[in-house]
Design a protein around this motif. Structure first.
Motif, mmCIF file in Angstrom:
data_model
loop_
_atom_site.group_PDB
_atom_site.id
_atom_site.type_symbol
_atom_site.label_atom_id
_atom_site.label_comp_id
_atom_site.label_asym_id
_atom_site.label_seq_id
_atom_site.Cartn_x
_atom_site.Cartn_y
_atom_site.Cartn_z
ATOM 1 N N ASN A 55 23.285 44.487 2.389
ATOM 2 C CA ASN A 55 22.484 43.326 2.033
ATOM 3 C C ASN A 55 22.706 42.984 0.569
ATOM 4 O O ASN A 55 23.466 43.651 -0.131
ATOM 5 C CB ASN A 55 20.999 43.546 2.363
ATOM 6 N N ASN A 56 22.020 41.941 0.087
ATOM 7 C CA ASN A 56 22.242 41.508 -1.291
ATOM 8 C C ASN A 56 21.663 42.471 -2.326
ATOM 9 O O ASN A 56 21.878 42.293 -3.519
ATOM 10 C CB ASN A 56 21.728 40.095 -1.516
ATOM 11 N N ILE A 78 22.495 36.475 2.659
ATOM 12 C CA ILE A 78 23.858 36.806 2.261
ATOM 13 C C ILE A 78 24.083 38.303 2.478
ATOM 14 O O ILE A 78 23.260 39.124 2.080
ATOM 15 C CB ILE A 78 24.107 36.426 0.796
ATOM 16 N N TYR A 79 25.206 38.616 3.085
ATOM 17 C CA TYR A 79 25.594 39.999 3.337
ATOM 18 C C TYR A 79 27.029 40.203 2.865
ATOM 19 O O TYR A 79 27.786 39.245 2.708
ATOM 20 C CB TYR A 79 25.487 40.341 4.830
ATOM 21 N N LYS A 93 32.148 38.314 1.498
ATOM 22 C CA LYS A 93 30.781 37.792 1.535
ATOM 23 C C LYS A 93 30.587 36.978 2.801
ATOM 24 O O LYS A 93 31.421 36.141 3.150
ATOM 25 C CB LYS A 93 30.513 36.928 0.310
#
Length: 97
Positions: A55-56, A78-79, A93
């Protein structure tokens, strides 16, 4: 004003050279953005050893040992995929919507 001369040494060649950037152009993760799963395609029939999803915050949230990863159960955001193959690793990304 006079100052003492200093010598600096940079990282060894190849640690972040053009070779790294050339490999990024041939790794594809699609669809991006995605609502469900992401498929990774690699050059020359290379096999995925593992895909790790972060994860972010940099926390590992999922690992998979194949070319397709389901993000369906993850929240939107966003991962980052880290794709492991025998010769090198690559990060990509991904946006989950």
């Amino acid at each position: 004003v006079y100052a003492e001369n200093k010598m600096f040494t940079t990282a060894a060649a190849g640690s972040l050279g053009t070779d790294s950037f050339e490999k990024t152009a041939i790794v594809n993760a699609y669809p991006n953005p995605t609502t469900d799963s992401v498929t990774v395609s690699l050059p020359n029939g290379a096999a995925v050893q593992k895909i790790a999803v972060y994860n972010n915050l940099g926390q590992l949230v999922l690992t998979e040992a194949k070319n397709t990863v389901s993000l369906q159960h993850l929240t939107n955001g966003i991962y980052f995929l880290t794709i492991y193959i025998a010769e090198w690793n690559y990060s990509k990304k991904i946006i989950k919507k």
